[in-house]
Design a protein around this motif. Sequence first.
Motif, PDB file in Angstrom:
ATOM      1  N   ARG A  39      44.398  74.806  35.476  1.00 17.72           N
ATOM      2  CA  ARG A  39      42.966  74.803  35.707  1.00 17.72           C
ATOM      3  C   ARG A  39      42.730  74.504  37.187  1.00 17.72           C
ATOM      4  O   ARG A  39      43.198  73.491  37.692  1.00 17.72           O
ATOM      5  CB  ARG A  39      42.277  73.764  34.829  1.00 17.72           C
ATOM      6  CG  ARG A  39      40.752  73.833  34.956  1.00 17.72           C
ATOM      7  CD  ARG A  39      40.019  72.849  34.058  1.00 17.72           C
ATOM      8  NE  ARG A  39      40.239  73.207  32.664  1.00 17.72           N
ATOM      9  CZ  ARG A  39      40.462  72.317  31.709  1.00 17.72           C
ATOM     10  NH1 ARG A  39      40.502  71.038  31.981  1.00 17.72           N
ATOM     11  NH2 ARG A  39      40.640  72.710  30.475  1.00 17.72           N
ATOM     12  N   ARG A  40      41.997  75.400  37.839  1.00 19.17           N
ATOM     13  CA  ARG A  40      41.650  75.213  39.254  1.00 19.17           C
ATOM     14  C   ARG A  40      42.874  74.887  40.102  1.00 19.17           C
ATOM     15  O   ARG A  40      42.909  73.900  40.833  1.00 19.17           O
ATOM     16  CB  ARG A  40      40.609  74.123  39.407  1.00 19.17           C
ATOM     17  CG  ARG A  40      39.302  74.478  38.755  1.00 19.17           C
ATOM     18  CD  ARG A  40      38.258  73.441  39.034  1.00 19.17           C
ATOM     19  NE  ARG A  40      37.096  73.737  38.215  1.00 19.17           N
ATOM     20  CZ  ARG A  40      36.309  72.821  37.699  1.00 19.17           C
ATOM     21  NH1 ARG A  40      36.541  71.549  37.915  1.00 19.17           N
ATOM     22  NH2 ARG A  40      35.278  73.164  36.978  1.00 19.17           N
ATOM     23  N   ASN A  41      43.888  75.704  39.987  1.00 19.68           N
ATOM     24  CA  ASN A  41      45.127  75.567  40.758  1.00 19.68           C
ATOM     25  C   ASN A  41      45.866  74.259  40.501  1.00 19.68           C
ATOM     26  O   ASN A  41      46.634  73.803  41.335  1.00 19.68           O
ATOM     27  CB  ASN A  41      44.850  75.719  42.263  1.00 19.68           C
ATOM     28  CG  ASN A  41      44.336  77.098  42.590  1.00 19.68           C
ATOM     29  OD1 ASN A  41      44.718  78.070  41.925  1.00 19.68           O
ATOM     30  ND2 ASN A  41      43.485  77.194  43.585  1.00 19.68           N
ATOM     31  N   LYS A  42      45.617  73.611  39.355  1.00 19.04           N
ATOM     32  CA  LYS A  42      46.329  72.392  38.985  1.00 19.04           C
ATOM     33  C   LYS A  42      47.071  72.630  37.680  1.00 19.04           C
ATOM     34  O   LYS A  42      46.579  73.309  36.789  1.00 19.04           O
ATOM     35  CB  LYS A  42      45.379  71.212  38.824  1.00 19.04           C
ATOM     36  CG  LYS A  42      44.753  70.770  40.126  1.00 19.04           C
ATOM     37  CD  LYS A  42      43.912  69.539  39.920  1.00 19.04           C
ATOM     38  CE  LYS A  42      43.285  69.121  41.243  1.00 19.04           C
ATOM     39  NZ  LYS A  42      42.441  67.962  41.090  1.00 19.04           N
TER      40      LYS A  42
END
Length: 170
Positions: A39-42
């Motif tokens: 999610r969101r580059n995490k």
Amino acid sequence: MDSEELLTIGDKLRHVLVYGPAIVYGEPTTQGDHSLGFRRNKVFIRHKNGKRLDSWRKVVAWTFRAAMNRVKASTPLAGCVSVRIDFFYPHPDSHYTKTGRKSKQYADLKTSSPDGDKLERAIFDALSRVAYVDDRLVVSCHWTKTFQDVPTPGAVIWVYSVTYQDDVHD
């Protein structure tokens, strides 16, 4: 310590029932399998049963709180504890004949999924900060999985205070 003494370690545990039995109705859900999420580059790790697991743990915690309230208890145990869990499931259709009678070849013990150790972990986490301070305090556990004449699955849970008595003599 010789091997004979090692074989009697469990006999030196003294259990005193503190909370329970608490009967929890609902589909027991496992905890243990994980998957990666993004999610969101995490990157994060989540339980595969996610929402079902959260719902099951909440039902267990609230049901156990109600059982504790009946005995006027509200403080989680801070010492060693033992947990007994009896998971129960309705008999599947395959346990009955076409006329509705129980088949002679059905089993009372549930050896199919879900895994008992993964069910146990969900209960341990659900009871943390409710019946005991943290699940690391659980020093022994006994669980069963059986088929019963019930309309819905669930679990019966007991929590015991545990002490170790090295000076026990036969």
